[in-house]
Design an enzyme around this catalytic site. Structure first.
Site, PDB file in Angstrom:
ATOM      1  NE  ARG A 206      14.840  45.167 -16.118  1.00 39.86           N
ATOM      2  CZ  ARG A 206      13.945  44.216 -15.901  1.00 39.86           C
ATOM      3  NH1 ARG A 206      14.310  43.073 -15.362  1.00 39.86           N
ATOM      4  NH2 ARG A 206      12.685  44.418 -16.189  1.00 39.86           N
TER       5      ARG A 206
ATOM      6  NE  ARG B 123       6.921  45.074 -14.725  1.00 45.91           N
ATOM      7  CZ  ARG B 123       8.216  45.166 -14.997  1.00 45.91           C
ATOM      8  NH1 ARG B 123       8.794  46.345 -15.050  1.00 45.91           N
ATOM      9  NH2 ARG B 123       8.928  44.090 -15.198  1.00 45.91           N
TER      10      ARG B 123
ATOM     11  NE  ARG C 149      11.399  45.170 -19.502  1.00 41.99           N
ATOM     12  CZ  ARG C 149      11.160  44.046 -18.825  1.00 41.99           C
ATOM     13  NH1 ARG C 149      12.092  43.119 -18.750  1.00 41.99           N
ATOM     14  NH2 ARG C 149      10.006  43.874 -18.236  1.00 41.99           N
TER      15      ARG C 149
ATOM     16  CE  LYS D 189      10.659  36.784 -12.649  1.00 41.70           C
ATOM     17  NZ  LYS D 189      10.432  38.124 -12.060  1.00 41.70           N
TER      18      LYS D 189
ATOM     19  NE  ARG E  16       4.646  38.312 -14.691  1.00 41.53           N
ATOM     20  CZ  ARG E  16       5.801  38.517 -15.322  1.00 41.53           C
ATOM     21  NH1 ARG E  16       6.275  37.629 -16.148  1.00 41.53           N
ATOM     22  NH2 ARG E  16       6.479  39.625 -15.090  1.00 41.53           N
TER      23      ARG E  16
HETATM   24  P1  AMP Z   1       8.837  40.357 -17.596  1.00 41.10           P
HETATM   25  O1  AMP Z   1       9.889  40.635 -18.600  1.00 41.10           O
HETATM   26  O2  AMP Z   1       8.790  38.919 -17.174  1.00 41.10           O
HETATM   27  O3  AMP Z   1       8.888  41.295 -16.409  1.00 41.10           O
HETATM   28  O4  AMP Z   1       7.432  40.627 -18.318  1.00 41.10           O
HETATM   29  C1  AMP Z   1       7.091  41.916 -18.815  1.00 41.10           C
HETATM   30  C2  AMP Z   1       5.583  42.028 -18.985  1.00 41.10           C
HETATM   31  O5  AMP Z   1       5.114  41.047 -19.926  1.00 41.10           O
HETATM   32  C3  AMP Z   1       4.781  41.772 -17.717  1.00 41.10           C
HETATM   33  O6  AMP Z   1       4.679  42.917 -16.904  1.00 41.10           O
HETATM   34  C4  AMP Z   1       3.436  41.352 -18.321  1.00 41.10           C
HETATM   35  O7  AMP Z   1       2.728  42.466 -18.822  1.00 41.10           O
HETATM   36  C5  AMP Z   1       3.866  40.510 -19.508  1.00 41.10           C
HETATM   37  N1  AMP Z   1       4.080  39.073 -19.134  1.00 41.10           N
HETATM   38  C6  AMP Z   1       5.254  38.377 -19.128  1.00 41.10           C
HETATM   39  N2  AMP Z   1       5.070  37.109 -18.752  1.00 41.10           N
HETATM   40  C7  AMP Z   1       3.745  36.989 -18.489  1.00 41.10           C
HETATM   41  C8  AMP Z   1       2.928  35.932 -18.031  1.00 41.10           C
HETATM   42  N3  AMP Z   1       3.444  34.723 -17.725  1.00 41.10           N
HETATM   43  N4  AMP Z   1       1.598  36.164 -17.880  1.00 41.10           N
HETATM   44  C9  AMP Z   1       1.058  37.375 -18.173  1.00 41.10           C
HETATM   45  N5  AMP Z   1       1.771  38.426 -18.583  1.00 41.10           N
HETATM   46  C10 AMP Z   1       3.101  38.245 -18.750  1.00 41.10           C
END
Ligand code: AMP
Length: 222
Positions: free
Chosen positions: A132, A176, A165, A15, A93
């Site tokens: 990554r 996840r 990360r 994404k 999400r």
């Molecule tokens: P990402 O970088 O989008 O993979 O997000 C990393 C982490 O941030 C996720 O695994 C969640 O713990 C949290 N997170 C990011 N976006 C959301 C969201 N829209 N709702 C809830 N948790 C989020």
């Protein structure tokens, strides 16, 4: 034409990479709730400490916290001169978040143009995310298997040392993915019913994935 797009897909579907590629072309701004949360964690605030625990466990942050963060970020961006749309990366999400997003967009006299679903298998995302690496300065994302930096461990653009990360460890990635299937997957049907969903197979190298997304967006922007 204003384009407000959501990129939907499991963690590691690409994404962020695809969003980075299409933003320049259509002069869009990106909102990544993951980046907003990581910025709060980096501040070391009490909230940041709580968020860090949730993230490291591969769980989702509460709908209300993440929606508030998105709301304030979106207000800043929409009011900027020349605003021509936003790419939502990692939000919504959950179904409640999607409903909140509708309201937030409406309050800015905006609406959702399309939702692009990047399909990806569990094996593929585990392999991708384990490889990554991210630049802490400009947020550019590399993949040591498919898109390595020119100089090992350093960002192509600003020579900053790349980092991995915490939540890109294999056990957390698997968690996840499961959280995606449980909480986020229902959004596919939700947006399909609204006639907003476009999907493509993201189990391909980044260049092909970007080309697919560009094809879809070119049609939408016509
Ligand atoms: P990402 O970088 O989008 O993979 O997000 C990393 C982490 O941030 C996720 O695994 C969640 O713990 C949290 N997170 C990011 N976006 C959301 C969201 N829209 N709702 C809830 N948790 C989020």
């Amino acid at each position: 034409m204003v384009l407000n797009l959501i990129f939907l897909g499991p963690p590691g579907a690409g994404k962020g990479t695809v969003a980075q590629a299409v933003m320049d072309k259509y002069k869009l701004v990106q909102i990544s709730t993951g980046d907003l949360i990581r910025a709060e964690v980096a501040k070391g605030s009490d909230l940041g400490k709580k968020l860090s625990v949730i993230m490291s466990a591969g769980q989702l942050v509460s709908d209300s916290i993440v929606s508030e963060m998105l709301k304030s970020e979106l207000s800043k961006l929409v009011s900027k001169k020349g605003f021509s749309g936003v790419v939502f990366d990692g939000f919504p999400r959950t179904i409640p978040q999607a409903e909140m997003l509708n309201g937030i967009l409406l309050s800015h006299k905006q609406k959702l143009t399309s939702v692009i679903y990047i399909e990806s298998s569990k094996e593929k995302v585990v392999a991708r995310l384990s490889a990554r690496w991210t630049c802490p300065k400009c947020k550019k994302v590399y993949n040591t298997l498919t898109m390595p930096p020119k100089k090992s461990g350093l960002c192509n653009d600003d020579n900053t040392a790349l980092y991995q990360r915490d939540d890109d460890k294999p056990e957390t990635i698997s968690k996840r993915y499961d959280v995606f299937i449980e909480k986020t997957h229902p959004l596919i049907e939700f947006y399909e019913k609204k006639g907003l969903l476009k999907r493509y197979d993201g189990n391909v190298p980044p260049k092909e994935s970007i080309a697919e997304a560009e094809k879809i967006i070119a049609k939408i922007a016509k």
